[in-house]
Design an enzyme around this catalytic site. Structure first.
Site, PDB file in Angstrom:
ATOM      1  N   HIS A   1      53.391  94.475  19.588  1.00 34.03           N
ATOM      2  CA  HIS A   1      54.049  94.525  18.350  1.00 34.03           C
ATOM      3  C   HIS A   1      53.063  95.343  17.393  1.00 34.03           C
ATOM      4  O   HIS A   1      53.525  95.500  16.270  1.00 34.03           O
ATOM      5  CB  HIS A   1      54.376  93.210  17.662  1.00 34.03           C
ATOM      6  CG  HIS A   1      55.748  92.846  18.385  1.00 34.03           C
ATOM      7  ND1 HIS A   1      56.780  91.995  17.936  1.00 34.03           N
ATOM      8  CD2 HIS A   1      56.188  93.096  19.669  1.00 34.03           C
ATOM      9  CE1 HIS A   1      57.824  91.704  18.989  1.00 34.03           C
ATOM     10  NE2 HIS A   1      57.357  92.277  20.012  1.00 34.03           N
TER      11      HIS A   1
ATOM     12  N   HIS B   1      62.892  94.139  29.435  1.00 32.80           N
ATOM     13  CA  HIS B   1      63.573  94.914  28.702  1.00 32.80           C
ATOM     14  C   HIS B   1      62.683  96.430  28.568  1.00 32.80           C
ATOM     15  O   HIS B   1      61.665  96.329  28.542  1.00 32.80           O
ATOM     16  CB  HIS B   1      63.676  94.256  27.382  1.00 32.80           C
ATOM     17  CG  HIS B   1      62.307  94.051  26.401  1.00 32.80           C
ATOM     18  ND1 HIS B   1      61.950  94.871  25.481  1.00 32.80           N
ATOM     19  CD2 HIS B   1      61.561  92.809  26.457  1.00 32.80           C
ATOM     20  CE1 HIS B   1      60.898  94.459  25.155  1.00 32.80           C
ATOM     21  NE2 HIS B   1      60.704  92.843  25.431  1.00 32.80           N
TER      22      HIS B   1
ATOM     23  N   ASP C   1      54.531  95.270  26.408  1.00 35.00           N
ATOM     24  CA  ASP C   1      55.770  94.482  26.031  1.00 35.00           C
ATOM     25  C   ASP C   1      56.780  95.823  25.793  1.00 35.00           C
ATOM     26  O   ASP C   1      57.021  96.240  24.942  1.00 35.00           O
ATOM     27  CB  ASP C   1      55.534  93.818  24.726  1.00 35.00           C
ATOM     28  CG  ASP C   1      56.744  93.114  24.152  1.00 35.00           C
ATOM     29  OD1 ASP C   1      57.667  92.759  24.956  1.00 35.00           O
ATOM     30  OD2 ASP C   1      56.850  92.916  22.859  1.00 35.00           O
TER      31      ASP C   1
ATOM     32  N   ASP D   1      63.313  98.503  25.925  1.00 39.44           N
ATOM     33  CA  ASP D   1      63.301  99.060  24.279  1.00 39.44           C
ATOM     34  C   ASP D   1      61.723  98.481  23.892  1.00 39.44           C
ATOM     35  O   ASP D   1      61.147  97.416  24.495  1.00 39.44           O
ATOM     36  CB  ASP D   1      64.308  98.444  23.433  1.00 39.44           C
ATOM     37  CG  ASP D   1      64.334  97.249  23.312  1.00 39.44           C
ATOM     38  OD1 ASP D   1      64.216  96.356  24.316  1.00 39.44           O
ATOM     39  OD2 ASP D   1      64.336  96.636  22.239  1.00 39.44           O
TER      40      ASP D   1
ATOM     41  N   GLU E   1      66.224  94.491  22.922  1.00 37.55           N
ATOM     42  CA  GLU E   1      65.765  93.076  22.816  1.00 37.55           C
ATOM     43  C   GLU E   1      64.862  93.107  21.690  1.00 37.55           C
ATOM     44  O   GLU E   1      64.949  91.980  20.684  1.00 37.55           O
ATOM     45  CB  GLU E   1      64.694  92.672  24.066  1.00 37.55           C
ATOM     46  CG  GLU E   1      64.216  91.231  24.007  1.00 37.55           C
ATOM     47  CD  GLU E   1      62.950  90.777  23.305  1.00 37.55           C
ATOM     48  OE1 GLU E   1      62.641  89.842  23.055  1.00 37.55           O
ATOM     49  OE2 GLU E   1      62.337  91.793  22.898  1.00 37.55           O
ATOM     50  N   GLU E   2      64.104  94.042  21.434  1.00 35.95           N
ATOM     51  CA  GLU E   2      63.317  93.853  20.071  1.00 35.95           C
ATOM     52  C   GLU E   2      64.136  94.162  18.656  1.00 35.95           C
ATOM     53  O   GLU E   2      63.615  93.696  17.590  1.00 35.95           O
ATOM     54  CB  GLU E   2      62.202  95.169  20.104  1.00 35.95           C
ATOM     55  CG  GLU E   2      61.398  95.322  21.413  1.00 35.95           C
ATOM     56  CD  GLU E   2      60.385  94.081  21.258  1.00 35.95           C
ATOM     57  OE1 GLU E   2      60.331  93.289  20.365  1.00 35.95           O
ATOM     58  OE2 GLU E   2      59.553  94.199  21.928  1.00 35.95           O
TER      59      GLU E   2
END
Length: 464
Positions: free
Chosen positions: A435, A98, A131, A100, A169-170
């Site tokens: 994150h 992903h 990520d 995003d 996705e996030e």
């Protein structure tokens, strides 16, 4: 390498080629990190996501894939898709990632600019560096190592390839999951490499084979028509906050095991061990504070239900008054291991919360998010090939680990393609701080994972 185990054919040449490509991988990642592709127009302009998607279209076209394009999904985001046909009769592999990212959160907490790839102490820092833009760089490096781009779009690969990069996705809005049902042709494959996880520890090759599901509820406890003065009525007046505390306390026993009635809490994890001292360090447990649960850390994390109180609505300390509370509420999350149905677990949690209410307190339970757990099938050729590729790239045997979070896409793909093998791998490891502020990636993990993927793609067509 394990003693007596031969490396897959072409390992030395691929290893040298991947190493040669690492400066380019850093350039790829720097371009990606510079784009603020947070899929939330309330915080960041959507043009940043569009520019990132266009970058992927160009980069993967150059790396040898065909018909690279943006495909709208039902949540308004764009997936980036493409393919490359392999030799006749060759199996098909889907490469997922992903593009995003999470917002940077506290800019002041970053030691480097969050949207500028910065090398520091041997790691590459920036939002999305691990990520999941690090996995995008891994894919590009693996494809180039196999010769992608050297011969233009007609350059062949050892297997047929499909590529899907998700754009939201996030945010968890489910756009790609809905696209699977609408356009299964974009996803159909013999093996799906879901590259959005990583190694249990830096340098330890890991396949994530288990994902806990979840179910969240809000429990509201009411005892009075309105708050009453605690000096005049406190004591016999039923206290809603005290009742809520009793209810929440009933969700764990003295050892800290989750005790929701009807849910087994004795599962055993058979994959990699998670040493207690390592876990204490990873979570920052204070000295003298015990870890919870009667089994191992791995049992509690990946094989057993786990309840967490996420928040409580009641008067804060500052500003509170001398009053018996009439109504309060809490948000409760239950993580659900594979083998347990998330909907049945929510019903059990709801009944437990109601039954645990003292003094006849009125309890209302409102369901929120839910997601089913996932367990990968690991007895096929894809996992045997992956294990051999990991062994050659890392010099260590592959281990299996679980993950506490649900990835709904995995269940959707497994349901749509029941005969396909799903493998969750990637460049992430605990030091990446995904994150959080100061996210980073170890470039050696990109290098070794790119070699692993290239070896996998080059040998998957020959069953082991």
């Amino acid at each position: 390498m394990t003693a007596g185990t031969a490396e897959p054919p072409g390992t030395a040449a691929l290893r040298a080629r991947v190493r040669e490509l690492m400066p380019r991988a850093k350039e790829d990642l720097a371009r990606l990190v510079a784009l603020r592709s947070v899929a939330d127009p309330r915080q960041f302009p959507p043009e940043e996501c569009a520019r990132t998607a266009d970058l992927l279209v160009d980069a993967f076209t150059e790396a040898g894939l065909r018909d690279m394009r943006r495909v709208p999904t039902p949540d308004g985001s764009d997936a980036v898709v493409g393919h490359a046909p392999g030799p006749e009769g060759a199996p098909t592999v889907l490469l997922y990632c992903h593009y995003d990212v999470q917002p940077p959160l506290d800019d002041a907490a970053w030691r480097t600019p969050p949207f500028e790839l910065t090398e520091r102490d041997g790691r590459w820092y920036g939002r999305g560096a691990a990520d999941c833009k690090g996995n995008i760089a891994m894919h590009l490096t693996a494809l180039r190592a196999l010769g992608g781009g050297d011969g233009g779009p007609d350059r062949g690969f050892p297997v047929s390839l499909k590529f899907v990069a998700e754009g939201s996705e996030e945010q968890g809005t489910g756009g790609l999951e809905e696209l699977v049902a609408q356009r299964p042709d974009l996803f159909a494959a013999d093996c799906l490499l879901i590259c959005d996880t990583g190694n249990f520890a830096r340098g330890l090759p890991t396949a994530t084979t288990s994902l806990r599901g979840l179910t969240d509820v809000v429990v509201t406890v009411s005892t009075l028509k309105g708050a009453m003065h605690s000096g005049m009525f406190g004591g016999p007046a039923p206290d809603a906050l005290a009742a809520l505390i009793r209810i929440l306390d009933s969700l764990r026993d003295e050892a800290g095991d989750t005790t929701v009635k009807g849910l087994a809490s004795d599962g055993i994890w058979e994959g990699v061990d998670y040493p207690a001292e390592q876990f204490r360090a990873d979570v920052g447990a204070l000295d003298g504070v015990a870890l919870l649960g009667s089994g191992t850390v791995a049992d509690a994390l990946w094989a057993r239900p786990a309840v967490t109180v996420l928040g409580i609505d009641c008067p804060p300390v500052v500003g509170s008054s001398a009053a018996v509370q009439a109504s309060v509420r809490a948000r409760v999350s239950l993580r659900v291991p594979p083998g347990m149905d998330a909907d049945e677990a929510r019903s059990a949690l709801t009944e437990h919360l109601r039954a645990a209410a003292p003094w006849g307190a009125r309890v209302e339970v409102t369901p929120e998010n839910a997601g089913q757990p996932f367990r990968a099938r690991t007895d096929g050729n894809a996992y045997r090939t992956l294990a051999a590729a990991f062994r050659a790239a890392y010099g260590k045997d592959m281990v299996t680990a679980g993950q506490g979070g649900s990835i709904p896409l995995c269940n959707v793909l497994a349901g749509q393609f029941p005969d396909a093998e799903l493998a969750l791998i990637g460049v992430e490891e605990p030091g990446c701080l995904i994150h959080a502020p100061n996210e980073s990636v170890d470039p050696e993990e990109i290098e070794r994972m790119a070699l692993t993927e290239a070896l996998f793609l080059s040998t998957y067509a020959t069953p082991l």
